[in-house]
Design a protein around this motif. Structure first.
Motif, PDB file in Angstrom:
ATOM      1  N   GLY A  53      49.478  53.573   8.977  1.00  0.00           N
ATOM      2  CA  GLY A  53      49.429  54.472   7.725  1.00  0.00           C
ATOM      3  C   GLY A  53      50.301  54.130   6.811  1.00  0.00           C
ATOM      4  N   SER A  54      50.358  54.792   5.768  1.00  0.00           N
ATOM      5  CA  SER A  54      51.383  54.509   4.468  1.00  0.00           C
ATOM      6  C   SER A  54      51.686  55.908   3.948  1.00  0.00           C
ATOM      7  N   VAL A  55      52.996  55.467   3.212  1.00  0.00           N
ATOM      8  CA  VAL A  55      53.519  56.490   2.402  1.00  0.00           C
ATOM      9  C   VAL A  55      53.718  56.132   0.811  1.00  0.00           C
ATOM     10  N   ALA A  56      53.189  56.525   0.020  1.00  0.00           N
ATOM     11  CA  ALA A  56      53.137  55.959  -1.400  1.00  0.00           C
ATOM     12  C   ALA A  56      53.929  56.949  -2.305  1.00  0.00           C
ATOM     13  N   LEU A  57      55.118  56.310  -2.632  1.00  0.00           N
ATOM     14  CA  LEU A  57      56.173  57.075  -3.448  1.00  0.00           C
ATOM     15  C   LEU A  57      56.079  56.886  -4.837  1.00  0.00           C
ATOM     16  N   ARG A  70      49.734  59.447   4.319  1.00  0.00           N
ATOM     17  CA  ARG A  70      48.390  58.851   4.898  1.00  0.00           C
ATOM     18  C   ARG A  70      48.152  58.259   6.363  1.00  0.00           C
ATOM     19  N   SER A  71      47.422  58.743   6.933  1.00  0.00           N
ATOM     20  CA  SER A  71      47.167  57.960   8.280  1.00  0.00           C
ATOM     21  C   SER A  71      46.118  58.543   8.948  1.00  0.00           C
ATOM     22  N   SER A  72      45.108  57.922   9.496  1.00  0.00           N
ATOM     23  CA  SER A  72      43.906  58.277  10.056  1.00  0.00           C
ATOM     24  C   SER A  72      44.100  59.020  11.311  1.00  0.00           C
ATOM     25  N   LYS A  73      45.091  58.653  12.164  1.00  0.00           N
ATOM     26  CA  LYS A  73      45.220  59.348  13.381  1.00  0.00           C
ATOM     27  C   LYS A  73      46.677  59.754  13.814  1.00  0.00           C
ATOM     28  N   GLN A  74      47.622  59.139  13.143  1.00  0.00           N
ATOM     29  CA  GLN A  74      48.997  59.519  13.305  1.00  0.00           C
ATOM     30  C   GLN A  74      49.843  60.353  12.199  1.00  0.00           C
ATOM     31  N   GLU A  75      49.031  61.235  11.410  1.00  0.00           N
ATOM     32  CA  GLU A  75      49.614  61.409  10.123  1.00  0.00           C
ATOM     33  C   GLU A  75      50.943  62.411  10.546  1.00  0.00           C
ATOM     34  N   TRP A  76      50.830  63.405  11.464  1.00  0.00           N
ATOM     35  CA  TRP A  76      52.107  64.246  11.737  1.00  0.00           C
ATOM     36  C   TRP A  76      53.322  63.320  12.011  1.00  0.00           C
ATOM     37  N   GLN A  77      53.061  62.192  12.932  1.00  0.00           N
ATOM     38  CA  GLN A  77      54.214  61.152  13.144  1.00  0.00           C
ATOM     39  C   GLN A  77      54.591  60.451  11.969  1.00  0.00           C
ATOM     40  N   MET A  78      53.817  60.183  11.018  1.00  0.00           N
ATOM     41  CA  MET A  78      54.323  59.417   9.912  1.00  0.00           C
ATOM     42  C   MET A  78      55.279  60.490   9.015  1.00  0.00           C
ATOM     43  N   LEU A  79      54.489  61.765   8.885  1.00  0.00           N
ATOM     44  CA  LEU A  79      55.183  62.605   8.268  1.00  0.00           C
ATOM     45  C   LEU A  79      56.569  62.879   8.627  1.00  0.00           C
ATOM     46  N   SER A  80      56.675  63.140  10.000  1.00  0.00           N
ATOM     47  CA  SER A  80      57.938  63.284  10.667  1.00  0.00           C
ATOM     48  C   SER A  80      59.000  62.246  10.525  1.00  0.00           C
ATOM     49  N   ALA A  81      58.552  61.026  10.718  1.00  0.00           N
ATOM     50  CA  ALA A  81      59.470  59.709  10.523  1.00  0.00           C
ATOM     51  C   ALA A  81      59.701  59.613   8.958  1.00  0.00           C
ATOM     52  N   PHE A  82      59.009  59.928   7.981  1.00  0.00           N
ATOM     53  CA  PHE A  82      59.469  60.085   6.927  1.00  0.00           C
ATOM     54  C   PHE A  82      60.470  60.800   6.282  1.00  0.00           C
ATOM     55  N   LEU A  83      60.202  62.089   6.765  1.00  0.00           N
ATOM     56  CA  LEU A  83      61.297  63.184   6.483  1.00  0.00           C
ATOM     57  C   LEU A  83      62.472  63.068   7.171  1.00  0.00           C
TER      58      LEU A  83
END
Length: 101
Positions: A53-57, A70-83
């Motif tokens: 997935g990706s994070v567009a700033l 954005r992520s097709s399957k791991q969106e909550w993990q990407m969100l958690s990692a970014f926050l």
């Protein structure tokens, strides 16, 4: 897709600090986020080493930072990692974080 709006405290140029911190961490061959795509002045796109997935700033006019996670399957993990990354490095400089689902 999740839309995260990060509101900095007064007189804090948060977008520039975020981009600089990621570059400093990457320069030492560390970190989980890395920059991809073209370099633009007020925009950046990051990927994560482990999650797809990706994070567009994007920098706002009032120094707010908008991140599209954005992520097709791991969106909550990407969100958690970014926050978590933002909290770890810039927790003192952030006034509010708004998440739109």
């Amino acid at each position: 897709m999740k839309l995260v709006q990060i509101v900095p405290r007064q007189r804090v140029r948060l977008y520039g600090a975020i981009v600089k911190k990621e570059a400093d961490i990457r320069k030492n061959d560390r970190g989980t986020f890395y920059r991809t795509g073209r370099e633009k002045q007020n925009e950046a796109k990051w990927n994560h080493k482990r999650f797809k997935g990706s994070v567009a700033l994007k920098r706002g006019d009032d120094e707010t930072v908008t991140a599209r996670v954005r992520s097709s399957k791991q969106e909550w993990q990407m969100l958690s990692a970014f926050l978590g990354w933002v909290n770890r490095h810039f927790g003192e400089q952030v006034m509010a974080v708004n998440i739109k689902y």
